[in-house]
Design a protein around this motif. Structure first.
Motif, PDB file in Angstrom:
ATOM      1  N   LEU A  24       0.817  -1.212   0.000  1.00 54.87           N
ATOM      2  CA  LEU A  24       0.000   0.000   0.000  1.00 54.87           C
ATOM      3  C   LEU A  24       0.853   1.264   0.000  1.00 54.87           C
ATOM      4  N   ASP A  25       2.111   1.175   0.488  1.00 57.12           N
ATOM      5  CA  ASP A  25       2.979   2.356   0.520  1.00 57.12           C
ATOM      6  C   ASP A  25       3.778   2.523  -0.772  1.00 57.12           C
ATOM      7  N   GLY A  26       3.448   1.715  -1.799  1.00 51.08           N
ATOM      8  CA  GLY A  26       4.109   1.857  -3.087  1.00 51.08           C
ATOM      9  C   GLY A  26       5.351   1.012  -3.271  1.00 51.08           C
ATOM     10  N   VAL A  27       5.744   0.216  -2.259  1.00 53.64           N
ATOM     11  CA  VAL A  27       6.917  -0.644  -2.365  1.00 53.64           C
ATOM     12  C   VAL A  27       6.536  -1.921  -3.110  1.00 53.64           C
ATOM     13  N   TYR A  28       7.296  -2.227  -4.161  1.00 55.89           N
ATOM     14  CA  TYR A  28       7.066  -3.444  -4.945  1.00 55.89           C
ATOM     15  C   TYR A  28       7.931  -4.558  -4.376  1.00 55.89           C
ATOM     16  N   VAL A  29       7.326  -5.697  -4.077  1.00 58.69           N
ATOM     17  CA  VAL A  29       8.012  -6.840  -3.481  1.00 58.69           C
ATOM     18  C   VAL A  29       7.965  -8.002  -4.462  1.00 58.69           C
ATOM     19  N   SER A  30       9.119  -8.609  -4.729  1.00 56.52           N
ATOM     20  CA  SER A  30       9.171  -9.761  -5.624  1.00 56.52           C
ATOM     21  C   SER A  30      10.126 -10.795  -5.029  1.00 56.52           C
ATOM     22  N   GLN A  31       9.586 -11.961  -4.725  1.00 57.67           N
ATOM     23  CA  GLN A  31      10.345 -13.036  -4.085  1.00 57.67           C
ATOM     24  C   GLN A  31      10.480 -14.210  -5.054  1.00 57.67           C
ATOM     25  N   LEU A  32      11.708 -14.613  -5.337  1.00 63.93           N
ATOM     26  CA  LEU A  32      11.965 -15.751  -6.214  1.00 63.93           C
ATOM     27  C   LEU A  32      12.607 -16.870  -5.415  1.00 63.93           C
ATOM     28  N   VAL A  33      12.142 -18.100  -5.631  1.00 63.05           N
ATOM     29  CA  VAL A  33      12.738 -19.281  -5.003  1.00 63.05           C
ATOM     30  C   VAL A  33      13.232 -20.202  -6.109  1.00 63.05           C
ATOM     31  N   ASP A  34      14.535 -20.469  -6.121  1.00 64.49           N
ATOM     32  CA  ASP A  34      15.170 -21.372  -7.069  1.00 64.49           C
ATOM     33  C   ASP A  34      15.371 -22.702  -6.333  1.00 64.49           C
ATOM     34  N   PHE A  35      14.542 -23.690  -6.653  1.00 70.21           N
ATOM     35  CA  PHE A  35      14.569 -24.952  -5.925  1.00 70.21           C
ATOM     36  C   PHE A  35      15.814 -25.775  -6.246  1.00 70.21           C
ATOM     37  N   THR A  36      16.232 -25.803  -7.497  1.00 68.22           N
ATOM     38  CA  THR A  36      17.391 -26.594  -7.884  1.00 68.22           C
ATOM     39  C   THR A  36      18.648 -26.130  -7.162  1.00 68.22           C
ATOM     40  N   ASN A  37      18.839 -24.824  -7.098  1.00 69.87           N
ATOM     41  CA  ASN A  37      20.057 -24.266  -6.495  1.00 69.87           C
ATOM     42  C   ASN A  37      19.885 -23.843  -5.046  1.00 69.87           C
ATOM     43  N   GLU A  38      18.669 -24.008  -4.502  1.00 71.57           N
ATOM     44  CA  GLU A  38      18.381 -23.699  -3.089  1.00 71.57           C
ATOM     45  C   GLU A  38      18.690 -22.243  -2.748  1.00 71.57           C
ATOM     46  N   VAL A  39      18.253 -21.356  -3.630  1.00 64.59           N
ATOM     47  CA  VAL A  39      18.478 -19.920  -3.434  1.00 64.59           C
ATOM     48  C   VAL A  39      17.136 -19.193  -3.386  1.00 64.59           C
ATOM     49  N   GLU A  40      16.988 -18.335  -2.398  1.00 55.88           N
ATOM     50  CA  GLU A  40      15.824 -17.459  -2.315  1.00 55.88           C
ATOM     51  C   GLU A  40      16.292 -16.020  -2.507  1.00 55.88           C
ATOM     52  N   ALA A  41      15.610 -15.281  -3.371  1.00 54.03           N
ATOM     53  CA  ALA A  41      15.978 -13.887  -3.646  1.00 54.03           C
ATOM     54  C   ALA A  41      14.785 -12.987  -3.360  1.00 54.03           C
ATOM     55  N   MET A  42      14.933 -12.095  -2.409  1.00 54.72           N
ATOM     56  CA  MET A  42      13.882 -11.140  -2.056  1.00 54.72           C
ATOM     57  C   MET A  42      14.262  -9.766  -2.607  1.00 54.72           C
ATOM     58  N   LYS A  43      13.467  -9.277  -3.555  1.00 57.07           N
ATOM     59  CA  LYS A  43      13.751  -7.979  -4.186  1.00 57.07           C
ATOM     60  C   LYS A  43      12.725  -6.948  -3.737  1.00 57.07           C
ATOM     61  N   LEU A  44      13.215  -5.771  -3.377  1.00 55.26           N
ATOM     62  CA  LEU A  44      12.365  -4.652  -2.985  1.00 55.26           C
ATOM     63  C   LEU A  44      12.675  -3.466  -3.889  1.00 55.26           C
TER      64      LEU A  44
ATOM     65  N   ARG B 116      19.404 -12.783 -12.479  1.00 56.90           N
ATOM     66  CA  ARG B 116      18.547 -11.985 -13.368  1.00 56.90           C
ATOM     67  C   ARG B 116      17.485 -11.247 -12.563  1.00 56.90           C
ATOM     68  N   HIS B 117      16.912 -11.945 -11.610  1.00 52.57           N
ATOM     69  CA  HIS B 117      15.859 -11.354 -10.768  1.00 52.57           C
ATOM     70  C   HIS B 117      16.378 -10.117 -10.036  1.00 52.57           C
ATOM     71  N   CYS B 118      17.605 -10.205  -9.553  1.00 50.21           N
ATOM     72  CA  CYS B 118      18.186  -9.134  -8.740  1.00 50.21           C
ATOM     73  C   CYS B 118      19.037  -8.165  -9.548  1.00 50.21           C
ATOM     74  N   GLY B 119      19.081  -8.330 -10.866  1.00 50.82           N
ATOM     75  CA  GLY B 119      19.925  -7.497 -11.704  1.00 50.82           C
ATOM     76  C   GLY B 119      19.793  -6.000 -11.453  1.00 50.82           C
ATOM     77  N   PRO B 120      18.575  -5.467 -11.337  1.00 48.74           N
ATOM     78  CA  PRO B 120      18.432  -4.023 -11.124  1.00 48.74           C
ATOM     79  C   PRO B 120      19.025  -3.522  -9.814  1.00 48.74           C
ATOM     80  N   ALA B 121      19.271  -4.410  -8.848  1.00 48.92           N
ATOM     81  CA  ALA B 121      19.819  -3.981  -7.551  1.00 48.92           C
ATOM     82  C   ALA B 121      21.289  -3.593  -7.651  1.00 48.92           C
ATOM     83  N   ARG B 122      22.001  -4.151  -8.640  1.00 47.54           N
ATOM     84  CA  ARG B 122      23.422  -3.851  -8.855  1.00 47.54           C
ATOM     85  C   ARG B 122      24.237  -4.040  -7.579  1.00 47.54           C
ATOM     86  N   ASP B 123      24.773  -2.939  -7.018  1.00 47.90           N
ATOM     87  CA  ASP B 123      25.630  -3.086  -5.837  1.00 47.90           C
ATOM     88  C   ASP B 123      24.838  -3.128  -4.532  1.00 47.90           C
ATOM     89  N   GLN B 124      23.536  -3.187  -4.615  1.00 42.41           N
ATOM     90  CA  GLN B 124      22.716  -3.329  -3.406  1.00 42.41           C
ATOM     91  C   GLN B 124      22.120  -4.746  -3.352  1.00 42.41           C
TER      92      GLN B 124
END
Length: 236
Positions: A21-41, A116-124
């Motif tokens: 509701l405050d305008g923050v976009y949340v996108s959570q990706l779970v890669d099961f094969t590689n056991e990686v979770e990526a939380m993007k804000l 790829r999911h986190c590409g826009p975060a760059r150094d963050q």
């Protein structure tokens, strides 16, 4: 709050996304094969602070596969109303993550999909050293390959008590916008598919079959180092 969940069977990933509701976009990706979770804000700039554009942050953690149903199971379910706003059946509470390093090129080694999911975060793009030991070595790589490409936070940012040095202040209590500090972010996923439901085929005890999903609620707290207090979002 409406959420969109996508299963990619070929990449063995699930992506959950929604707009707060405050305008923050949340996108959570779970890669099961590689056991990686990526939380993007993705956080919009705060006009009252003279900020323009938006800020993207991403956190990589080791995925607890029991938390999400698999992409294959998700893809096979035929939800009558996929856009329905759901209420979670189980509250999983809070999960706290204290990042200790910038991920850098390690993201591509750990999970191309997460990179790829986190590409826009760059150094963050952040992770914690403890998770590096939990990820299995990828084909052709040594375990040390991950450690060699991440950039640890400064030693004083990792100090937890006086014997290790003076712990950095939390950004919310740091008055100087040019000083480094520890940033705290919180995000809650109101519901996500955490299990399958089974129904009986006949009243007399016929074979059971998948007939729906169990939904859970979980909140996340992320702590990470920033070089300047004004780099820490205040609305997350």
């Amino acid at each position: 709050m409406q959420e969109n969940i996508t299963a990619n069977v070929s990449e063995d990933t699930i992506t959950l996304e929604f707009m707060r509701l405050d305008g923050v976009y949340v996108s959570q990706l779970v890669d099961f094969t590689n056991e990686v979770e990526a939380m993007k804000l993705i956080l919009p700039g705060e006009e009252e602070l003279g900020q323009s554009g938006h800020q993207t942050l991403c956190f990589l953690t080791h995925a607890a596969q029991a938390d999400f149903i698999t992409p294959d199971a998700m893809a096979k379910l035929r939800q009558k109303n996929p856009g329905t706003v759901r209420m979670a059946e189980e509250d999983k509470g809070w999960r706290q993550t204290t990042a200790t390093a910038w991920a850098g090129r390690a993201a591509r080694l750990l999970s191309p999909a997460a990179a790829r999911h986190c590409g826009p975060a760059r150094d963050q793009l952040y992770l914690r050293a403890a998770d590096l030991a939990r990820w299995a070595p990828r084909p052709g790589l040594e375990q040390s390959s991950y450690t060699s490409v991440v950039t640890p936070f400064p030693a004083h940012a990792l100090a937890s008590d006086v014997s290790e040095g003076t712990p950095l202040a939390a950004c919310v209590s740091e008055p100087d916008p040019a000083k480094d500090c520890i940033c705290h972010l919180e995000v809650c996923v109101n519901w996500y598919p955490c299990g399958l439901k089974y129904c009986k085929g006949k009243p007399q005890g016929g074979l059971s079959y998948r007939c729906g999903i169990k939904t859970c609620h979980r909140c996340h707290r992320y702590r990470h180092y920033v070089r300047r207090r004004d780099a820490c979002p205040t609305r997350a």
